[in-house]
Design a protein around this motif. Sequence first.
Motif, PDB file in Angstrom:
ATOM      1  N   SER A  41       0.853  -1.182   0.000  1.00 53.54           N
ATOM      2  CA  SER A  41       0.000   0.000   0.000  1.00 53.54           C
ATOM      3  C   SER A  41       0.897   1.244   0.000  1.00 53.54           C
ATOM      4  CB  SER A  41      -0.943   0.005   1.216  1.00 53.54           C
ATOM      5  OG  SER A  41      -1.913   1.027   1.096  1.00 53.54           O
ATOM      6  N   ARG A  45      -3.128   5.323  -0.862  1.00 60.43           N
ATOM      7  CA  ARG A  45      -3.977   4.159  -1.126  1.00 60.43           C
ATOM      8  C   ARG A  45      -4.143   3.932  -2.629  1.00 60.43           C
ATOM      9  NH1 ARG A  45      -7.162   1.647   2.807  1.00 60.43           N
ATOM     10  NH2 ARG A  45      -6.288   2.054   4.867  1.00 60.43           N
ATOM     11  N   THR A  47      -2.071   1.653  -5.279  1.00 55.83           N
ATOM     12  CA  THR A  47      -0.999   0.679  -5.405  1.00 55.83           C
ATOM     13  C   THR A  47      -1.092  -0.048  -6.739  1.00 55.83           C
ATOM     14  OG1 THR A  47      -1.133   0.344  -3.010  1.00 55.83           O
ATOM     15  CG2 THR A  47       0.104  -1.287  -4.273  1.00 55.83           C
ATOM     16  N   TYR A  67      -5.014  -1.367  -1.620  1.00 51.52           N
ATOM     17  CA  TYR A  67      -4.021  -2.199  -0.950  1.00 51.52           C
ATOM     18  C   TYR A  67      -4.094  -3.587  -1.580  1.00 51.52           C
ATOM     19  CZ  TYR A  67      -7.944  -4.427   1.385  1.00 51.52           C
ATOM     20  OH  TYR A  67      -9.108  -5.123   1.624  1.00 51.52           O
TER      21      TYR A  67
END
Length: 204
Positions: A41, A45, A47, A67
């Motif tokens: 992560s 937020r 990723t 995440y």
Amino acid sequence: MSWELRREECKYTSCYCEENVWWMCNELIRLGVRCFAVVCSNPNRTTPVFQQRAGNEANAGLVVWDYHVFCMQCDAEGKAIRVFDLDTRLDFPQDATEYFERTFPEGPMLFLRQTFGDIFFRVVEGESYLREFSSDRSHMKLPDGKWQAPPPSYACILQDDGVNRFDEQMAISSKDHRERGSGWGTVYSLDEFRETFLYNNKHL
């Protein structure tokens, strides 16, 4: 290998990778395998993860998750041997070095960091993940109470105190990285993770 963990035998619910990994850690530890849960992560937020089944083939399976969590097996020297990711298009399990070369490819990740920022990896011992992970799934509820994605059929994985720790366990801040080792697990940058856990050669 004297043991085997097949993808089709694992508990799996789409969009609940943190719980899928809890069950994988439980099974791998039962089999005597040293394993870790890895939470990917960043403070935004956002990723980027390649080779995901939810992604488009034209973009090499790229998905930008808030995440992502996978499980990895390590040897006695602490190096990653295999990765167990139920959301990947790659093999299950997959050689750890190849998994990272294709899931977090160096060139594209350098480019994507300009948009999404650096990503970090919280590495948690499997036993600790089993003892301490705790989620009431409230993060998957919309304001009207409906589910963003259908939940697993089994009960929530909550520890004995009943406290929901999902947000603090899945979130990774820059402070977590600066003070790595002071919280739940240890937080690494992508480069630090490669240097710490990966072999230069294929290990499978």
